[in-house]
Design a protein around this motif. Structure first.
Motif, PDB file in Angstrom:
ATOM      1  N   ALA A 243     -36.346  -7.411  21.572  1.00 18.20           N
ATOM      2  CA  ALA A 243     -35.142  -6.846  22.182  1.00 18.20           C
ATOM      3  C   ALA A 243     -33.879  -7.518  21.634  1.00 18.20           C
ATOM      4  N   LEU A 244     -32.812  -6.725  21.562  1.00 19.93           N
ATOM      5  CA  LEU A 244     -31.505  -7.233  21.164  1.00 19.93           C
ATOM      6  C   LEU A 244     -30.781  -7.655  22.440  1.00 19.93           C
ATOM      7  N   ARG A 245     -30.834  -8.919  22.753  1.00 16.11           N
ATOM      8  CA  ARG A 245     -30.312  -9.412  24.035  1.00 16.11           C
ATOM      9  C   ARG A 245     -28.819  -9.735  23.907  1.00 16.11           C
ATOM     10  N   LEU A 246     -28.023  -8.665  23.915  1.00 14.96           N
ATOM     11  CA  LEU A 246     -26.585  -8.811  23.781  1.00 14.96           C
ATOM     12  C   LEU A 246     -25.865  -7.999  24.850  1.00 14.96           C
ATOM     13  N   ASP A 247     -24.690  -8.439  25.206  1.00 19.50           N
ATOM     14  CA  ASP A 247     -23.838  -7.660  26.085  1.00 19.50           C
ATOM     15  C   ASP A 247     -23.451  -6.363  25.359  1.00 19.50           C
ATOM     16  N   GLY A 248     -23.766  -5.221  25.951  1.00 19.52           N
ATOM     17  CA  GLY A 248     -23.438  -3.938  25.340  1.00 19.52           C
ATOM     18  C   GLY A 248     -24.522  -3.375  24.457  1.00 19.52           C
ATOM     19  N   ALA A 249     -25.720  -3.988  24.490  1.00 17.88           N
ATOM     20  CA  ALA A 249     -26.806  -3.540  23.605  1.00 17.88           C
ATOM     21  C   ALA A 249     -27.389  -2.197  24.004  1.00 17.88           C
ATOM     22  N   ASP A 250     -26.929  -1.638  25.131  1.00 19.89           N
ATOM     23  CA  ASP A 250     -27.433  -0.334  25.568  1.00 19.89           C
ATOM     24  C   ASP A 250     -26.555   0.826  25.095  1.00 19.89           C
ATOM     25  N   LYS A 251     -25.575   0.553  24.266  1.00 17.56           N
ATOM     26  CA  LYS A 251     -24.664   1.603  23.811  1.00 17.56           C
ATOM     27  C   LYS A 251     -25.342   2.536  22.818  1.00 17.56           C
ATOM     28  N   ASN A 343     -17.077   2.188  24.027  1.00 17.30           N
ATOM     29  CA  ASN A 343     -17.041   2.837  25.328  1.00 17.30           C
ATOM     30  C   ASN A 343     -18.077   3.952  25.334  1.00 17.30           C
ATOM     31  N   GLY A 344     -19.318   3.595  25.657  1.00 18.71           N
ATOM     32  CA  GLY A 344     -20.409   4.571  25.593  1.00 18.71           C
ATOM     33  C   GLY A 344     -21.108   4.519  24.258  1.00 18.71           C
ATOM     34  N   SER A 345     -20.357   4.638  23.163  1.00 21.94           N
ATOM     35  CA  SER A 345     -20.913   4.570  21.811  1.00 21.94           C
ATOM     36  C   SER A 345     -20.416   3.319  21.104  1.00 21.94           C
ATOM     37  N   ASP A 373     -20.463   2.186  13.563  1.00 21.07           N
ATOM     38  CA  ASP A 373     -20.871   3.281  14.435  1.00 21.07           C
ATOM     39  C   ASP A 373     -22.388   3.384  14.522  1.00 21.07           C
ATOM     40  N   GLN A 374     -23.091   2.493  13.791  1.00 17.65           N
ATOM     41  CA  GLN A 374     -24.557   2.458  13.868  1.00 17.65           C
ATOM     42  C   GLN A 374     -25.031   1.026  13.620  1.00 17.65           C
ATOM     43  N   LEU A 375     -25.979   0.592  14.458  1.00 16.40           N
ATOM     44  CA  LEU A 375     -26.518  -0.756  14.351  1.00 16.40           C
ATOM     45  C   LEU A 375     -28.038  -0.693  14.351  1.00 16.40           C
ATOM     46  N   PHE A 376     -28.652  -1.306  13.348  1.00 19.00           N
ATOM     47  CA  PHE A 376     -30.113  -1.393  13.274  1.00 19.00           C
ATOM     48  C   PHE A 376     -30.523  -2.843  13.528  1.00 19.00           C
ATOM     49  N   GLN A 377     -31.414  -3.037  14.474  1.00 17.25           N
ATOM     50  CA  GLN A 377     -31.926  -4.381  14.755  1.00 17.25           C
ATOM     51  C   GLN A 377     -33.234  -4.586  14.016  1.00 17.25           C
TER      52      GLN A 377
END
Length: 444
Positions: A243-251, A343-345, A373-377
């Motif tokens: 998991a990407l344990r960051l604030d805002g990782a659910d965007k 903000n959402g995205s 606008d896109q992040l790959f973990q």
């Protein structure tokens, strides 16, 4: 630059079909016969064969190159496949630059090794193009073995067991076999559906049944397999993503790199695959490189791979790092993610610079932000829920040097098991060797 490329957000069709076909062409085109002979002629056929020692499957490399040089590539292929039944795929994806070719005497003396991987591909492709494999099943033993996972370890184990006369059932969670070779390798390394052709070719040995949609812990259990079969081999890989344990990782716009790579490998039309304009990849292994390079090849304007440690600590080879740079991918070292904006995205990823202090990685106060606008973990995978009774250490199934787990009658190999590097070639070796120990146990 086209309007589509300038468009923010995750959109499809940033490049047309012609550009995509060029971008995703075979990374190392196959040798023509004359090229193979010239390349084979560079081999010194060393008596101590450091290349053979460096190969996890111990292929007799000087022998197969000599066989190519003498005009018998099919014999060379048999030499390869006797040790590594997935030698065709390994020739395409194996990091030869850090294994056999790194220790080649030509590399030491001239800085230019014999191209062992391309020679291996030349030989195995020649043999596979002729049709049936050269191996036959021994007389049936009446013993049945369950193999969980149709990836490199499971396939290698199943083939060796079938060749020794055992009946094998492979249980595969997905609807297609191949494992990492089918779903986890960059598309430009394995083109034209080779992974599936290799699986079909391997199954020609007979005695192997492949059942799809059978996930351990859901459709099947370890207890039921132990009850119904004489032995069990676990080679299901690492299915869970860290998991990407960051604030805002659910965007929106954040996705595991392995899912992106799998979707790309299964896409019939690459132009229909959405990609961001500014892409960030977090990680330092092969998955990060494959995701970053392919994002660029799909038309992303900016692609940045960010790794928390220094360049020397990256799991991806220097060759792969250089390939990424050549394709226009930027790599930032010594930086760790600390937050995600939007903000959402997703709109940006925030990082803190890092350094090693007293043997520990420490985040510094200095930070920076990358528009995205896109992040790959690509920060690693894990076993997930392991069957009860198995000893687990470091997130993997504990096995001994023969592949035996802590549960009687159960072996394991490949990425899901403790042992060597997480490489296709290592998984093949572990599956093959476990099969030999299973055979010894069943016929004792």
């Amino acid at each position: 630059m086209t309007s589509k490329q300038l468009q923010d957000g995750i959109v499809a069709g940033r490049l047309d079909g012609t550009a995509l076909q060029t971008n995703f062409a075979d990374l190392h085109p196959a040798y023509a016969p004359h090229e193979a002979l010239v390349a084979a002629d560079r081999c010194y056929f060393c008596h101590d064969a450091p290349c053979m020692t460096a190969c996890p499957t111990s292929i007799d490399i000087p022998l197969f190159i000599r066989q190519i040089a003498t005009g018998t590539p099919e014999a060379a292929a048999r030499t390869i496949l006797e040790q590594n039944i997935l030698g065709g795929m390994c020739a395409r994806v194996c990091p030869t630059e850090t294994l056999c070719e790194e220790v080649c005497v030509r590399e030491t003396a001239e800085g230019k090794p014999v191209e062992i991987g391309r020679l291996q591909r030349y030989a195995t492709d020649k043999l596979m193009a002729k049709g049936p494999q050269p191996f036959a099943r021994a007389e049936a033993t009446g013993e049945k073995v369950a193999v969980v996972g149709a990836g490199p370890a499971g396939l290698a184990c199943a083939h060796r067991l079938a060749m020794l006369g055992h009946d094998v059932v492979i249980f595969e969670a997905r609807q297609k076999g191949g494992g990492l070779n089918e779903f986890g390798i960059a598309a430009y390394k394995s083109t034209n559906g080779f992974a599936q052709r290799e699986v079909d070719w391997l199954l020609q040995i007979g005695g192997i049944e492949l059942r799809y949609g059978a996930k351990l812990g859901e459709a099947i259990s370890l207890d039921s397999l132990r009850a119904d079969f004489d032995a069990v081999f676990l080679g299901m890989g690492l299915a869970a993503v860290n998991a990407l344990r960051l604030d805002g990782a659910d965007k929106d716009g954040i996705r595991p790199a392995v899912d992106f790579i799998a979707a790309l490998r299964q896409a019939y039309d690459l132009a229909a695959l959405p990609i961001g304009r500014r892409v960030v990849v977090i990680g330092g292994g092969m998955t990060a490189i494959d995701a970053g390079v392919q994002a660029k090849l799909l038309g992303a304007e900016e692609v940045t791979i960010v790794y928390r440690r220094g360049q020397e600590a990256m799991a991806a080879s220097r060759y792969e790092q250089d390939l990424a740079a050549q394709k226009g991918v930027r790599i930032i070292h010594n930086a760790a993610p600390v937050g995600v904006d939007g903000n959402g995205s997703l709109t940006a990823v925030r990082f803190a610079y890092t350094e090693t202090q007293g043997g520990k990685l420490v985040a510094l106060d200095e930070t920076f932000s990358l528009p995205a606008d896109q992040l790959f973990q690509a920060i690693g995978q894990s076993l997930g829920d392991a069957p009860e009774g198995l000893e687990i250490a470091g997130g993997k199934i504990t096995v001994d040097e023969k592949g035996r787990s802590s549960v009687s009658g159960v072996w394991a190999g490949g990425d899901c098991a403790s042992g060597g590097d997480d490489l296709t070639v290592t998984a093949v070796a572990e599956g093959r060797d476990a099969a030999m120990d299973i055979h010894a146990s069943l016929t004792a």
